[in-house]
Design a protein around this motif. Structure first.
Motif, PDB file in Angstrom:
ATOM      1  N   GLY A  52       1.016  -1.325   0.173  1.00 15.79           N
ATOM      2  CA  GLY A  52      -0.220  -0.063  -0.144  1.00 15.79           C
ATOM      3  C   GLY A  52       0.873   1.298  -0.008  1.00 15.79           C
ATOM      4  N   HIS A  89       5.293   2.216   3.996  1.00 15.37           N
ATOM      5  CA  HIS A  89       6.664   2.723   4.339  1.00 15.37           C
ATOM      6  C   HIS A  89       7.167   3.786   3.447  1.00 15.37           C
ATOM      7  CE1 HIS A  89       6.734  -1.205   6.350  1.00 15.37           C
ATOM      8  NE2 HIS A  89       7.221  -0.574   7.206  1.00 15.37           N
ATOM      9  N   ASP A 130       6.704  -4.147  -6.807  1.00 14.84           N
ATOM     10  CA  ASP A 130       5.586  -5.188  -6.245  1.00 14.84           C
ATOM     11  C   ASP A 130       5.189  -6.139  -7.209  1.00 14.84           C
ATOM     12  OD1 ASP A 130       3.880  -5.338  -3.150  1.00 14.84           O
ATOM     13  OD2 ASP A 130       3.174  -6.422  -4.708  1.00 14.84           O
ATOM     14  N   ARG A 131       5.115  -7.461  -7.001  1.00 11.94           N
ATOM     15  CA  ARG A 131       4.520  -8.244  -7.917  1.00 11.94           C
ATOM     16  C   ARG A 131       2.883  -8.348  -8.100  1.00 11.94           C
ATOM     17  NH1 ARG A 131       6.652 -14.026  -5.397  1.00 11.94           N
ATOM     18  NH2 ARG A 131       5.899 -14.936  -7.480  1.00 11.94           N
ATOM     19  N   ASN A 157       9.031  -8.924  -9.357  1.00 16.43           N
ATOM     20  CA  ASN A 157       9.523  -9.421  -8.548  1.00 16.43           C
ATOM     21  C   ASN A 157      10.810  -9.048  -7.833  1.00 16.43           C
ATOM     22  OD1 ASN A 157      10.558 -11.787  -6.731  1.00 16.43           O
ATOM     23  ND2 ASN A 157       9.177 -13.491  -7.945  1.00 16.43           N
ATOM     24  N   PHE A 158      10.812  -8.802  -6.546  1.00 19.26           N
ATOM     25  CA  PHE A 158      12.116  -8.537  -6.099  1.00 19.26           C
ATOM     26  C   PHE A 158      13.370  -9.238  -6.200  1.00 19.26           C
ATOM     27  CE2 PHE A 158      10.415  -9.767  -1.763  1.00 19.26           C
ATOM     28  CZ  PHE A 158      11.059 -10.861  -1.333  1.00 19.26           C
ATOM     29  N   ASP A 215       9.662  -5.739   3.214  1.00 19.06           N
ATOM     30  CA  ASP A 215       8.598  -5.955   4.112  1.00 19.06           C
ATOM     31  C   ASP A 215       7.827  -7.292   3.581  1.00 19.06           C
ATOM     32  OD1 ASP A 215       6.868  -5.909   6.222  1.00 19.06           O
ATOM     33  OD2 ASP A 215       5.881  -4.079   5.091  1.00 19.06           O
ATOM     34  N   GLY A 229       5.980 -11.259   3.044  1.00 16.76           N
ATOM     35  CA  GLY A 229       4.794 -11.716   3.149  1.00 16.76           C
ATOM     36  C   GLY A 229       3.854 -11.100   2.479  1.00 16.76           C
ATOM     37  N   GLN A 265      -4.445  -7.991   0.462  1.00 13.11           N
ATOM     38  CA  GLN A 265      -4.472  -9.392  -0.232  1.00 13.11           C
ATOM     39  C   GLN A 265      -5.122 -10.379   0.811  1.00 13.11           C
ATOM     40  OE1 GLN A 265      -0.163  -9.356  -0.548  1.00 13.11           O
ATOM     41  NE2 GLN A 265      -0.183  -9.168  -2.673  1.00 13.11           N
TER      42      GLN A 265
HETATM   43  C1  LIG Z   1       3.563  -7.054   4.063  1.00 16.34           C
HETATM   44  S1  LIG Z   1       3.255  -6.002   2.368  1.00 16.34           S
HETATM   45  C2  LIG Z   1       4.111  -4.655   2.146  1.00 16.34           C
HETATM   46  C3  LIG Z   1       3.460  -3.558   2.655  1.00 16.34           C
HETATM   47  C4  LIG Z   1       3.986  -2.234   2.678  1.00 16.34           C
HETATM   48  N1  LIG Z   1       5.350  -1.944   3.228  1.00 16.34           N
HETATM   49  C5  LIG Z   1       3.245  -1.511   3.175  1.00 16.34           C
HETATM   50  O1  LIG Z   1       3.558  -0.592   3.991  1.00 16.34           O
HETATM   51  O2  LIG Z   1       2.197  -0.955   2.608  1.00 16.34           O
HETATM   52  C6  LIG Z   1       3.834  -7.398   1.438  1.00 16.34           C
HETATM   53  C7  LIG Z   1       4.028  -6.883  -0.227  1.00 16.34           C
HETATM   54  O3  LIG Z   1       5.091  -7.751  -1.003  1.00 16.34           O
HETATM   55  C8  LIG Z   1       4.740  -8.159  -2.135  1.00 16.34           C
HETATM   56  N2  LIG Z   1       5.586  -9.097  -2.191  1.00 16.34           N
HETATM   57  C9  LIG Z   1       5.984 -10.242  -1.610  1.00 16.34           C
HETATM   58  N3  LIG Z   1       6.764 -11.003  -2.381  1.00 16.34           N
HETATM   59  C10 LIG Z   1       7.516 -10.274  -3.162  1.00 16.34           C
HETATM   60  C11 LIG Z   1       8.260 -10.485  -4.003  1.00 16.34           C
HETATM   61  N4  LIG Z   1       9.014 -11.412  -4.283  1.00 16.34           N
HETATM   62  N5  LIG Z   1       8.354  -9.387  -5.146  1.00 16.34           N
HETATM   63  C12 LIG Z   1       7.773  -8.333  -5.189  1.00 16.34           C
HETATM   64  N6  LIG Z   1       6.745  -7.963  -4.455  1.00 16.34           N
HETATM   65  C13 LIG Z   1       6.681  -9.071  -3.414  1.00 16.34           C
HETATM   66  C14 LIG Z   1       3.210  -8.468  -1.669  1.00 16.34           C
HETATM   67  O4  LIG Z   1       2.459  -8.727  -2.998  1.00 16.34           O
HETATM   68  C15 LIG Z   1       2.716  -7.496  -0.840  1.00 16.34           C
HETATM   69  O5  LIG Z   1       2.114  -6.547  -1.755  1.00 16.34           O
END
Ligand SMILES: C[S@@+](CC[C@H](N)C(=O)[O-])C[C@H]1O[C@@H](n2cnc3c(N)ncnc32)[C@H](O)[C@@H]1O
Length: 311
Positions: free
Chosen positions: A36, A39, A56-57, A77-78, A105, A107, A112
């Motif tokens: 969202g 951060h 973000d994926r 994908n990171f 960050d 998960g 979701q």
């Molecule tokens: C815990 S949330 C992050 C929330 C964010 N820090 C915020 O404050 O709104 C995790 C996010 O990471 C994304 N995500 C998880 N694994 C990922 C990856 N390998 N590459 C890109 N995005 C990823 C998910 O789709 C999700 O939107």
């Protein structure tokens, strides 16, 4: 939920993260899990000179990009953070280079898990999907309905650390086809002995396992961590927030290996191990009791921070 909270996702350990990334106040930070943008927004508010590349994926997440010239948000994908950032720096900053901070960050976001149609929740009826993004072809339902019994047990045991993995795999195979999350949750609950049903919903660990396997989360983390550390310039910092022990173990070990310099015996005149000191461990952070009271999803979070010592 508190009305002041972000309905897409409330960022966890945000004060600590902003503080630890103060060294990047006038540099470039990669928010590798944009979600969202919680951060990112906190960093933008704290540091007027900062520039952020968000990744973000999930297309739902990249749609949250703020209208701010200091931020670019990319679908990806990171795991491919090196290539994604090189492309961005090429087009917007005049050439490839390093960055001053990376945040992961891990998960899934509240958005979701709260969207029944995404299939992450054992409380809400929906398809057994759990794909974080469009880059994932196999859904969790494919694993549930198509894996053979032993492979299913291995997924549940390895990624859920579930001691009843064998019994749960048997129950799932007997109940096939299963196409709804709440139906799956009750099959799992029926396989867990009543005496062992303490410490949360009996389907929690199995759902975690299916989600991790569907999205190959731990592979992405291992590869992404290596690439992110490579991308940092000297003094650059990486902050990683984990929510369970499988993630945290990978982060802890990677930081530990980066903080171990040459391991050759002192009597060797020249280093033969090629192991160089790469990182300084800046410690780990847990949410305060106040943060957990305001946002119970922060409960299991742990943030590890390290700084790059050499290019
Ligand atoms: C815990 S949330 C992050 C929330 C964010 N820090 C915020 O404050 O709104 C995790 C996010 O990471 C994304 N995500 C998880 N694994 C990922 C990856 N390998 N590459 C890109 N995005 C990823 C998910 O789709 C999700 O939107």
């Amino acid at each position: 939920m508190d009305q002041t909270m972000n309905s897409y996702h409330e960022p966890v350990l945000a004060d600590e993260c902003v503080q630890m990334l103060a060294t990047a106040a006038s540099g470039i930070v990669v928010d590798g899990t944009f979600g969202g943008g919680g951060h990112t927004r906190r960093l933008l508010d704290a540091y007027p000179q900062i520039r952020i590349i968000g990744i973000d994926r999930d297309p739902d997440a990249t749609a949250n990009a703020p209208d701010d010239p200091r931020v670019r948000v990319v679908l990806g994908n990171f795991q491919e953070i090196g290539r994604i950032v090189a492309d961005e720096l090429d087009s917007s900053h005049g050439g490839p280079g390093t960055v001053d901070g990376v945040l992961l960050d891990l998960g899934i976001s509240s958005h979701q898990v709260d969207s029944a149609a995404r299939g992450f929740s054992y409380h809400k009826s929906g398809p057994i999907d759990m794909r974080m993004g469009t880059d994932v072809s196999q859904s969790a339902g494919d694993i549930v309905n198509e894996y053979d019994r032993d492979d299913l047990r291995d997924v549940i045991r390895r990624f859920g650390e579930e001691r009843f993995a064998g019994r749960i795999a048997d129950a799932i195979v007997d109940a096939r086809p299963i196409d709804d999350t709440t139906a799956l949750a009750s099959v799992i609950a029926g396989a867990v002995p009543a005496a062992a049903r303490r410490g949360g919903h009996p389907a929690r660990k199995t759902f975690q396992a299916l989600r991790i396997a569907t999205n190959a989360e731990l592979d992405a983390l291992s590869t992404g961590l290596d690439s992110a550390i490579k991308l940092l310039g000297p003094g650059g910092r990486i902050c990683v927030i984990s929510y369970h022990s499988l993630e945290d173990r990978i982060v802890k070990r990677r930081i530990a290996s980066g903080t171990t310099g040459c391991v050759c015996p002192p009597e060797l005149p020249v280093c033969g191990c090629d192991q160089q000191l790469e990182l300084t461990d800046l410690g780990r952070f847990r949410p305060s009791a106040e943060e957990i009271a305001a946002n119970p999803r922060a409960r299991s979070a742990i943030m590890r921070v390290a700084a790059k010592v050499s290019a």
